[in-house]
Design a protein around this motif. Structure first.
Motif, PDB file in Angstrom:
ATOM      1  N   ALA A  70       1.069  -2.222 -81.351  1.00 44.52           N
ATOM      2  CA  ALA A  70       2.476  -2.573 -81.130  1.00 44.52           C
ATOM      3  C   ALA A  70       2.611  -3.208 -79.761  1.00 44.52           C
ATOM      4  O   ALA A  70       1.996  -2.746 -78.788  1.00 44.52           O
ATOM      5  CB  ALA A  70       3.376  -1.342 -81.237  1.00 44.52           C
ATOM      6  N   SER A  71       3.413  -4.272 -79.686  1.00 44.28           N
ATOM      7  CA  SER A  71       3.623  -4.954 -78.408  1.00 44.28           C
ATOM      8  C   SER A  71       5.056  -5.453 -78.345  1.00 44.28           C
ATOM      9  O   SER A  71       5.501  -6.181 -79.246  1.00 44.28           O
ATOM     10  CB  SER A  71       2.647  -6.127 -78.257  1.00 44.28           C
ATOM     11  OG  SER A  71       2.868  -6.809 -77.035  1.00 44.28           O
ATOM     12  N   ASP A  72       5.763  -5.041 -77.322  1.00 42.34           N
ATOM     13  CA  ASP A  72       7.142  -5.478 -77.114  1.00 42.34           C
ATOM     14  C   ASP A  72       7.271  -5.981 -75.685  1.00 42.34           C
ATOM     15  O   ASP A  72       6.726  -5.377 -74.753  1.00 42.34           O
ATOM     16  CB  ASP A  72       8.128  -4.328 -77.326  1.00 42.34           C
ATOM     17  CG  ASP A  72       8.150  -3.862 -78.762  1.00 42.34           C
ATOM     18  OD1 ASP A  72       8.749  -4.565 -79.596  1.00 42.34           O
ATOM     19  OD2 ASP A  72       7.571  -2.791 -79.053  1.00 42.34           O
ATOM     20  N   GLU A  92       8.553   9.225 -76.627  1.00 41.92           N
ATOM     21  CA  GLU A  92       7.606   8.242 -77.157  1.00 41.92           C
ATOM     22  C   GLU A  92       7.331   7.106 -76.159  1.00 41.92           C
ATOM     23  O   GLU A  92       6.756   6.079 -76.533  1.00 41.92           O
ATOM     24  CB  GLU A  92       8.146   7.684 -78.475  1.00 41.92           C
ATOM     25  CG  GLU A  92       8.218   8.739 -79.574  1.00 41.92           C
ATOM     26  CD  GLU A  92       8.871   8.232 -80.850  1.00 41.92           C
ATOM     27  OE1 GLU A  92       9.353   7.069 -80.857  1.00 41.92           O
ATOM     28  OE2 GLU A  92       8.907   8.986 -81.831  1.00 41.92           O
ATOM     29  N   ASP A  93       7.762   7.293 -74.922  1.00 35.52           N
ATOM     30  CA  ASP A  93       7.511   6.310 -73.855  1.00 35.52           C
ATOM     31  C   ASP A  93       8.061   4.935 -74.228  1.00 35.52           C
ATOM     32  O   ASP A  93       7.411   3.905 -74.027  1.00 35.52           O
ATOM     33  CB  ASP A  93       6.004   6.211 -73.555  1.00 35.52           C
ATOM     34  CG  ASP A  93       5.418   7.537 -73.111  1.00 35.52           C
ATOM     35  OD1 ASP A  93       5.859   8.056 -72.078  1.00 35.52           O
ATOM     36  OD2 ASP A  93       4.538   8.069 -73.819  1.00 35.52           O
ATOM     37  N   LYS A  94       9.284   4.923 -74.739  1.00 29.30           N
ATOM     38  CA  LYS A  94       9.919   3.667 -75.128  1.00 29.30           C
ATOM     39  C   LYS A  94      10.999   3.217 -74.146  1.00 29.30           C
ATOM     40  O   LYS A  94      11.704   2.242 -74.410  1.00 29.30           O
ATOM     41  CB  LYS A  94      10.512   3.792 -76.532  1.00 29.30           C
ATOM     42  CG  LYS A  94       9.450   3.921 -77.624  1.00 29.30           C
ATOM     43  CD  LYS A  94      10.060   3.922 -79.012  1.00 29.30           C
ATOM     44  CE  LYS A  94       8.968   3.910 -80.071  1.00 29.30           C
ATOM     45  NZ  LYS A  94       9.534   3.892 -81.452  1.00 29.30           N
ATOM     46  N   VAL A  95      11.115   3.918 -73.016  1.00 25.99           N
ATOM     47  CA  VAL A  95      12.176   3.619 -72.051  1.00 25.99           C
ATOM     48  C   VAL A  95      11.566   3.258 -70.699  1.00 25.99           C
ATOM     49  O   VAL A  95      10.721   3.990 -70.181  1.00 25.99           O
ATOM     50  CB  VAL A  95      13.127   4.822 -71.877  1.00 25.99           C
ATOM     51  CG1 VAL A  95      14.289   4.447 -70.955  1.00 25.99           C
ATOM     52  CG2 VAL A  95      13.650   5.315 -73.224  1.00 25.99           C
ATOM     53  N   GLU A 101      16.223  -0.412 -61.884  1.00 28.74           N
ATOM     54  CA  GLU A 101      17.421  -0.244 -61.062  1.00 28.74           C
ATOM     55  C   GLU A 101      18.293   0.838 -61.718  1.00 28.74           C
ATOM     56  O   GLU A 101      17.834   1.938 -61.935  1.00 28.74           O
ATOM     57  CB  GLU A 101      18.129  -1.590 -60.882  1.00 28.74           C
ATOM     58  CG  GLU A 101      17.266  -2.589 -60.095  1.00 28.74           C
ATOM     59  CD  GLU A 101      17.905  -3.949 -59.920  1.00 28.74           C
ATOM     60  OE1 GLU A 101      18.926  -4.223 -60.591  1.00 28.74           O
ATOM     61  OE2 GLU A 101      17.383  -4.738 -59.106  1.00 28.74           O
ATOM     62  N   ASN A 102      19.535   0.529 -62.079  1.00 23.63           N
ATOM     63  CA  ASN A 102      20.360   1.560 -62.712  1.00 23.63           C
ATOM     64  C   ASN A 102      20.586   1.246 -64.193  1.00 23.63           C
ATOM     65  O   ASN A 102      21.616   1.606 -64.771  1.00 23.63           O
ATOM     66  CB  ASN A 102      21.725   1.696 -62.010  1.00 23.63           C
ATOM     67  CG  ASN A 102      22.371   3.031 -62.307  1.00 23.63           C
ATOM     68  OD1 ASN A 102      21.741   4.071 -62.236  1.00 23.63           O
ATOM     69  ND2 ASN A 102      23.647   3.011 -62.658  1.00 23.63           N
ATOM     70  N   LYS A 103      19.596   0.576 -64.786  1.00 28.03           N
ATOM     71  CA  LYS A 103      19.665   0.266 -66.209  1.00 28.03           C
ATOM     72  C   LYS A 103      18.373   0.713 -66.875  1.00 28.03           C
ATOM     73  O   LYS A 103      17.434   1.134 -66.210  1.00 28.03           O
ATOM     74  CB  LYS A 103      19.856  -1.243 -66.415  1.00 28.03           C
ATOM     75  CG  LYS A 103      21.158  -1.803 -65.839  1.00 28.03           C
ATOM     76  CD  LYS A 103      21.245  -3.296 -66.088  1.00 28.03           C
ATOM     77  CE  LYS A 103      22.529  -3.874 -65.496  1.00 28.03           C
ATOM     78  NZ  LYS A 103      22.622  -5.350 -65.714  1.00 28.03           N
ATOM     79  N   THR A 104      18.359   0.606 -68.190  1.00 25.80           N
ATOM     80  CA  THR A 104      17.124   0.905 -68.928  1.00 25.80           C
ATOM     81  C   THR A 104      16.792  -0.238 -69.868  1.00 25.80           C
ATOM     82  O   THR A 104      17.676  -0.937 -70.368  1.00 25.80           O
ATOM     83  CB  THR A 104      17.253   2.187 -69.770  1.00 25.80           C
ATOM     84  OG1 THR A 104      18.294   2.016 -70.732  1.00 25.80           O
ATOM     85  CG2 THR A 104      17.525   3.394 -68.898  1.00 25.80           C
ATOM     86  N   ILE A 105      15.502  -0.414 -70.082  1.00 29.65           N
ATOM     87  CA  ILE A 105      14.984  -1.275 -71.140  1.00 29.65           C
ATOM     88  C   ILE A 105      14.444  -0.314 -72.194  1.00 29.65           C
ATOM     89  O   ILE A 105      13.548   0.491 -71.920  1.00 29.65           O
ATOM     90  CB  ILE A 105      13.859  -2.189 -70.644  1.00 29.65           C
ATOM     91  CG1 ILE A 105      14.275  -2.939 -69.357  1.00 29.65           C
ATOM     92  CG2 ILE A 105      13.432  -3.162 -71.735  1.00 29.65           C
ATOM     93  CD1 ILE A 105      15.498  -3.812 -69.504  1.00 29.65           C
ATOM     94  N   VAL A 106      15.009  -0.365 -73.402  1.00 31.68           N
ATOM     95  CA  VAL A 106      14.626   0.567 -74.467  1.00 31.68           C
ATOM     96  C   VAL A 106      13.971  -0.211 -75.597  1.00 31.68           C
ATOM     97  O   VAL A 106      14.616  -1.022 -76.271  1.00 31.68           O
ATOM     98  CB  VAL A 106      15.843   1.346 -74.987  1.00 31.68           C
ATOM     99  CG1 VAL A 106      15.394   2.331 -76.077  1.00 31.68           C
ATOM    100  CG2 VAL A 106      16.535   2.094 -73.859  1.00 31.68           C
ATOM    101  N   PHE A 107      12.687   0.016 -75.817  1.00 32.34           N
ATOM    102  CA  PHE A 107      11.963  -0.631 -76.896  1.00 32.34           C
ATOM    103  C   PHE A 107      11.993   0.259 -78.140  1.00 32.34           C
ATOM    104  O   PHE A 107      10.986   0.847 -78.538  1.00 32.34           O
ATOM    105  CB  PHE A 107      10.509  -0.924 -76.476  1.00 32.34           C
ATOM    106  CG  PHE A 107      10.398  -1.934 -75.365  1.00 32.34           C
ATOM    107  CD1 PHE A 107      10.766  -3.253 -75.591  1.00 32.34           C
ATOM    108  CD2 PHE A 107       9.944  -1.569 -74.113  1.00 32.34           C
ATOM    109  CE1 PHE A 107      10.659  -4.201 -74.566  1.00 32.34           C
ATOM    110  CE2 PHE A 107       9.822  -2.499 -73.096  1.00 32.34           C
ATOM    111  CZ  PHE A 107      10.184  -3.825 -73.322  1.00 32.34           C
ATOM    112  N   ALA A 108      13.166   0.398 -78.736  1.00 36.63           N
ATOM    113  CA  ALA A 108      13.340   1.291 -79.882  1.00 36.63           C
ATOM    114  C   ALA A 108      12.982   0.577 -81.176  1.00 36.63           C
ATOM    115  O   ALA A 108      12.972  -0.638 -81.257  1.00 36.63           O
ATOM    116  CB  ALA A 108      14.775   1.779 -79.929  1.00 36.63           C
TER     117      ALA A 108
END
Length: 288
Positions: free
Chosen positions: A37-39, A274-277, A281-288
């Motif tokens: 899997a790669s995002d 699942e280490d998807k977050v 800074e004060n945001k998140t990148i979520v690879f859901a």
């Protein structure tokens, strides 16, 4: 063999430039790994920040992890990467904090019991004893630690001792109605997940359903976020809403909101486990 034992994850944030994805893929190829899997996501097409989550399998991975990370370090330095390696086989150890309302706790316990949460729940901690029977029915340790307004530090000291003794990786506040000190938050930065019974930034603080009723809202929601010193303003992981109307009083809003709270928190916790977050800074990148 593609087993949990041989599955690893790389989470990367770095200044965006050409060739980074290819370089990481080539590195894993040379190591003999197979990417499953790669995002990736870039904040801007030019001069932005690139975020990547790669999941891969590698035979005999546990024996090769140290050398793999050491070999990856020069590549990470070349591209100015902030990166983290996480072995899938290592289940994160979780502690759940709760007060009197148990619906979010119940959801997490059900999800865990059904195998939907890949974690070891090490304990449930509460400033009340309402959850004791429920928690013990699942065969889990329950710790009742009262919090007195004039001596909160003693309660936190006991809580921290429990967490450190159990080597806890993540703390989930499942409607735990106490504000944690900066010292506590620093120990578990980006590892404390809270559920707020409001679609933040609306109705920050206490009694959001009462204030939502007074405002006559047509949508109510819930927000799961990492806890920071700024109350209810930490990086948001997940949110959701449900539609209401003029027939809902504050009590009915609260009942409807609980359904949203429990699902939003469960999703946020699952993604963290699942280490998807990736926190940026004060945001998140979520690879859901």
């Amino acid at each position: 063999m593609m087993t949990e034992e041989n599955r690893g994850r790389l989470l990367i944030a770095c200044p965006d430039s050409t060739g980074i994805v290819a370089a990481v893929a080539q590195f894993l190829y040379r190591q003999g790994a197979n990417i499953s899997a790669s995002d990736q996501y870039s904040t801007d097409a030019f001069d932005g920040t690139l975020f990547m989550r790669i999941e891969f399998h590698l035979d005999q991975l546990p024996a090769q992890e140290r050398s793999l990370c050491a070999d990856f370090a020069p590549l990470a330095e070349k591209f100015q990467m902030s990166w983290r390696y996480a072995p899938a086989r290592r289940r994160k150890r979780m502690a759940i904090f709760v007060s009197k309302e148990l619906h979010c706790l119940q959801e997490l316990l059900w999800e865990w019991q059904s195998g939907q949460l890949d974690t070891d729940i090490s304990m449930v901690v509460s400033n009340h004893d309402d959850a004791q029977t429920l928690v013990k029915s699942f065969g889990l340790p329950f710790h009742h630690i009262p919090v007195y307004p004039n001596d909160k530090s003693s309660a936190e000291a006991e809580q921290l001792h429990l967490l450190e003794s159990a080597e806890i990786d993540v703390v989930v506040l499942a409607r735990y109605m106490q504000i944690l000190s900066p010292t506590f938050l620093e120990r578990y930065a980006n590892r404390i997940i809270n559920i707020h019974h409001s679609f933040l930034p609306a109705f920050i603080g206490r009694n959001p359903y009462g204030r939502a009723y007074e405002r006559g809202v047509k949508l109510i929601g819930a927000t799961a976020h990492y806890v920071t010193e700024d109350l209810d303003e930490g990086p948001i992981i997940e949110q959701d809403v449900t539609r209401v109307d003029h027939r809902y009083d504050a009590h009915a809003l609260r009942i409807a909101g609980r359904q949203v709270e429990r699902s939003v928190l469960a999703r946020a916790v699952k993604w963290h486990l699942e280490d998807k977050v990736i926190v940026y800074e004060n945001k998140t990148i979520v690879f859901a």
